[in-house]
Write a protein that holds these residues in place. Structure first.
Motif, mmCIF file in Angstrom:
data_model
loop_
_atom_site.group_PDB
_atom_site.id
_atom_site.type_symbol
_atom_site.label_atom_id
_atom_site.label_comp_id
_atom_site.label_asym_id
_atom_site.label_seq_id
_atom_site.Cartn_x
_atom_site.Cartn_y
_atom_site.Cartn_z
ATOM 1 N N MET A 116 0.835 -1.206 0.000
ATOM 2 C CA MET A 116 0.000 0.000 0.000
ATOM 3 C C MET A 116 0.867 1.252 0.000
ATOM 4 S SD MET A 116 -2.651 1.159 3.023
ATOM 5 C CE MET A 116 -1.290 1.234 4.227
ATOM 6 N N ALA A 117 1.902 1.262 0.844
ATOM 7 C CA ALA A 117 2.781 2.421 0.938
ATOM 8 C C ALA A 117 3.578 2.624 -0.350
ATOM 9 C CB ALA A 117 3.727 2.260 2.123
ATOM 10 N N CYS A 118 4.058 1.537 -0.951
ATOM 11 C CA CYS A 118 4.820 1.639 -2.203
ATOM 12 C C CYS A 118 3.956 2.200 -3.332
ATOM 13 C CB CYS A 118 5.380 0.277 -2.587
ATOM 14 S SG CYS A 118 6.734 -0.291 -1.530
ATOM 15 N N ALA A 119 2.702 1.786 -3.380
ATOM 16 C CA ALA A 119 1.793 2.304 -4.395
ATOM 17 C C ALA A 119 1.540 3.797 -4.176
ATOM 18 C CB ALA A 119 0.482 1.525 -4.367
ATOM 19 N N ALA A 120 1.325 4.189 -2.913
ATOM 20 C CA ALA A 120 1.083 5.604 -2.607
ATOM 21 C C ALA A 120 2.288 6.462 -2.950
ATOM 22 C CB ALA A 120 0.724 5.758 -1.132
ATOM 23 N N ALA A 121 3.496 5.898 -2.775
ATOM 24 C CA ALA A 121 4.733 6.631 -3.047
ATOM 25 C C ALA A 121 5.105 6.637 -4.531
ATOM 26 C CB ALA A 121 5.874 6.021 -2.242
ATOM 27 N N HIS A 122 4.291 5.966 -5.344
ATOM 28 C CA HIS A 122 4.499 5.913 -6.799
ATOM 29 C C HIS A 122 5.792 5.218 -7.203
ATOM 30 C CE1 HIS A 122 0.958 8.321 -7.598
ATOM 31 N NE2 HIS A 122 1.364 9.201 -6.690
ATOM 32 N N HIS A 123 6.186 4.197 -6.417
ATOM 33 C CA HIS A 123 7.220 3.307 -6.918
ATOM 34 C C HIS A 123 6.636 2.524 -8.090
ATOM 35 C CE1 HIS A 123 9.939 4.352 -3.740
ATOM 36 N NE2 HIS A 123 9.067 4.013 -2.804
ATOM 37 N N ILE A 124 7.488 1.982 -8.915
ATOM 38 C CA ILE A 124 7.044 1.403 -10.187
ATOM 39 C C ILE A 124 7.022 -0.115 -10.089
ATOM 40 C CG2 ILE A 124 7.560 1.209 -12.653
ATOM 41 C CD1 ILE A 124 8.984 4.005 -12.267
ATOM 42 N N PHE A 125 5.862 -0.688 -10.277
ATOM 43 C CA PHE A 125 5.700 -2.133 -10.227
ATOM 44 C C PHE A 125 5.876 -2.690 -11.636
ATOM 45 C CE2 PHE A 125 3.283 -0.525 -6.618
ATOM 46 C CZ PHE A 125 3.756 -1.333 -5.587
ATOM 47 N N VAL A 126 6.819 -3.612 -11.782
ATOM 48 C CA VAL A 126 7.115 -4.206 -13.091
ATOM 49 C C VAL A 126 6.092 -5.293 -13.386
ATOM 50 C CG1 VAL A 126 8.828 -5.418 -14.479
ATOM 51 C CG2 VAL A 126 9.562 -3.710 -12.803
ATOM 52 N N ASP A 127 5.348 -5.093 -14.446
ATOM 53 C CA ASP A 127 4.304 -6.034 -14.840
ATOM 54 C C ASP A 127 4.720 -6.708 -16.149
ATOM 55 O OD1 ASP A 127 1.976 -7.398 -15.515
ATOM 56 O OD2 ASP A 127 0.673 -5.828 -14.715
ATOM 57 N N LYS A 128 4.971 -8.012 -16.079
ATOM 58 C CA LYS A 128 5.449 -8.759 -17.252
ATOM 59 C C LYS A 128 4.345 -9.575 -17.919
ATOM 60 C CE LYS A 128 10.049 -9.253 -15.187
ATOM 61 N NZ LYS A 128 11.076 -10.216 -14.718
ATOM 62 N N ARG A 129 3.088 -9.281 -17.609
ATOM 63 C CA ARG A 129 1.976 -10.063 -18.163
ATOM 64 C C ARG A 129 1.614 -9.593 -19.573
ATOM 65 N NH1 ARG A 129 -2.348 -9.214 -13.525
ATOM 66 N NH2 ARG A 129 -1.491 -7.101 -13.800
ATOM 67 N N GLY A 130 2.560 -9.691 -20.466
ATOM 68 C CA GLY A 130 2.315 -9.351 -21.860
ATOM 69 C C GLY A 130 2.991 -8.060 -22.268
ATOM 70 N N PRO A 131 3.224 -7.867 -23.587
ATOM 71 C CA PRO A 131 3.933 -6.697 -24.112
ATOM 72 C C PRO A 131 3.299 -5.367 -23.729
ATOM 73 C CG PRO A 131 3.696 -8.391 -25.805
ATOM 74 C CD PRO A 131 2.879 -8.844 -24.640
ATOM 75 N N ALA A 132 1.968 -5.306 -23.696
ATOM 76 C CA ALA A 132 1.293 -4.045 -23.364
ATOM 77 C C ALA A 132 1.596 -3.621 -21.931
ATOM 78 C CB ALA A 132 -0.215 -4.180 -23.570
ATOM 79 N N LYS A 133 1.615 -4.597 -21.008
ATOM 80 C CA LYS A 133 1.904 -4.299 -19.611
ATOM 81 C C LYS A 133 3.370 -3.874 -19.433
ATOM 82 C CE LYS A 133 -2.067 -5.243 -17.644
ATOM 83 N NZ LYS A 133 -2.836 -4.218 -16.888
ATOM 84 N N VAL A 134 4.278 -4.554 -20.136
ATOM 85 C CA VAL A 134 5.700 -4.192 -20.063
ATOM 86 C C VAL A 134 5.898 -2.766 -20.584
ATOM 87 C CG1 VAL A 134 7.995 -4.705 -20.968
ATOM 88 C CG2 VAL A 134 6.500 -6.577 -20.234
ATOM 89 N N LYS A 135 5.235 -2.447 -21.694
ATOM 90 C CA LYS A 135 5.346 -1.100 -22.261
ATOM 91 C C LYS A 135 4.829 -0.060 -21.278
ATOM 92 C CE LYS A 135 3.993 1.720 -26.227
ATOM 93 N NZ LYS A 135 3.219 1.770 -27.486
ATOM 94 N N GLU A 136 3.718 -0.355 -20.621
ATOM 95 C CA GLU A 136 3.147 0.572 -19.645
ATOM 96 C C GLU A 136 4.113 0.803 -18.476
ATOM 97 O OE1 GLU A 136 -0.652 0.707 -16.554
ATOM 98 O OE2 GLU A 136 -0.729 -0.605 -18.319
ATOM 99 N N THR A 137 4.776 -0.264 -18.033
ATOM 100 C CA THR A 137 5.747 -0.152 -16.944
ATOM 101 C C THR A 137 6.869 0.804 -17.317
ATOM 102 O OG1 THR A 137 5.301 -2.377 -16.100
ATOM 103 C CG2 THR A 137 7.440 -1.417 -15.576
ATOM 104 N N TYR A 138 7.399 0.660 -18.527
ATOM 105 C CA TYR A 138 8.524 1.496 -18.924
ATOM 106 C C TYR A 138 8.102 2.919 -19.244
ATOM 107 C CZ TYR A 138 11.794 -2.246 -18.469
ATOM 108 O OH TYR A 138 12.581 -3.234 -17.924
ATOM 109 N N GLU A 139 6.847 3.127 -19.631
ATOM 110 C CA GLU A 139 6.344 4.486 -19.797
ATOM 111 C C GLU A 139 6.334 5.211 -18.460
ATOM 112 O OE1 GLU A 139 5.627 6.384 -22.321
ATOM 113 O OE2 GLU A 139 6.114 4.869 -23.809
ATOM 114 N N LYS A 140 5.914 4.507 -17.406
ATOM 115 C CA LYS A 140 5.912 5.103 -16.065
ATOM 116 C C LYS A 140 7.333 5.422 -15.621
ATOM 117 C CE LYS A 140 1.696 2.775 -14.461
ATOM 118 N NZ LYS A 140 1.142 1.739 -13.538
ATOM 119 N N ALA A 141 8.246 4.508 -15.878
ATOM 120 C CA ALA A 141 9.645 4.731 -15.508
ATOM 121 C C ALA A 141 10.213 5.928 -16.263
ATOM 122 C CB ALA A 141 10.470 3.478 -15.790
#
Length: 253
Positions: A114-139
């Motif tokens: 909960m705290a990591c999400a509130a602090a906007h740390h970046i969760f790496v999601d590898k469930r498909g190319p679209a999720k990976v792309k979204e992760t790196y956009e946030k980064a």
């Protein structure tokens, strides 16, 4: 006898303090990020929580190389991933405001997720190319805002204390945004609590964080990206103690 006394200390003193500190830190971080400055509340409570945990467990910590960092400069920090105590060592002792790139499964941890999400740390999601792309956009957006980032390029903790291979993601971002990469070497975390002993007794062992010289971008493109990755890998592995020198394949990568 010393081991027995240390375990009694962990159970009766260290564990209750750590549990209370974790819950309070998570609540302060979450509430602070909602009502106040997210850069402040998303970093400082977690930093002091991470600083406290090795102290309360009587683990000596040594940091080398802070003089290699410039004030106000955004960096991509890349580190070997020896064990759970890597988090406390980097967060508590690097002394640099940053965001983590972390496994999305950590979002499910009570209070901490909960705290990591509130602090906007970046969760790496590898469930498909679209999720990976979204992760790196946030980064990418985080780094464009002048924040630093910490990445474990191996993607998983070691089973042996030795390093596996690096993945390219952090170095692709560094190449694209022309940011310096700072290699970090962690020693001791595997000896304190390897992943094969999660949630068991902490073993006493010194911890050391080595901050290597920044690797500055010298161009653009795939060749430059791979050159930075190779140089960072050599720096990190070169800082390991002799017992853990050398590459060992990690089946979890």
């Amino acid at each position: 006898m010393v081991t027995l006394l240390y375990r009694i200390y962990q159970l009766c003193i260290a564990l209750p303090v750590i549990l209370i500190a974790t819950i309070l830190t998570a609540l302060v971080t979450t509430i602070g990020c909602i009502v106040g400055n997210g850069h402040f509340w998303g970093y400082y409570p977690g930093r002091y929580w991470s600083w406290l945990i090795p102290k309360i467990l009587l683990l000596p910590v040594r940091v080398e190389g802070r003089e290699n960092l410039e004030r106000g400069q955004s960096y991509i920090f890349v580190s070997n991933h020896q064990g759970a105590f890597d988090i406390f060592l980097i967060y508590g002792y690097l002394h640099r405001n940053f965001k983590w790139m972390m496994k999305r499964q950590l979002r499910k941890l009570p209070f901490v997720g909960m705290a990591c999400a509130a602090a906007h740390h970046i969760f790496v999601d590898k469930r498909g190319p679209a999720k990976v792309k979204e992760t790196y956009e946030k980064a990418r957006e985080t780094l464009k805002g002048g924040m630093s980032m910490v990445v474990f390029p191996e993607g998983a903790r070691t089973f042996t204390g030795h390093m596996g291979s690096f993945k390219r993601g952090a170095f692709m971002l560094a190449d694209e945004l022309q940011l310096p990469v700072v290699p970090l070497t962690i020693n001791g975390s595997f000896d304190v609590m390897p992943r094969t002993r999660d949630m068991k007794w902490v073993l006493w062992h010194p911890l050391r964080l080595t901050i290597h010289r920044p690797i500055m971008p010298k161009g653009r493109g795939v060749e430059q990206e791979r050159a930075m990755m190779d140089e960072a890998y050599r720096a990190v592995i070169g800082g390991l103690t002799p017992d853990y020198q050398g590459y060992v394949e990690n089946p979890d990568q």
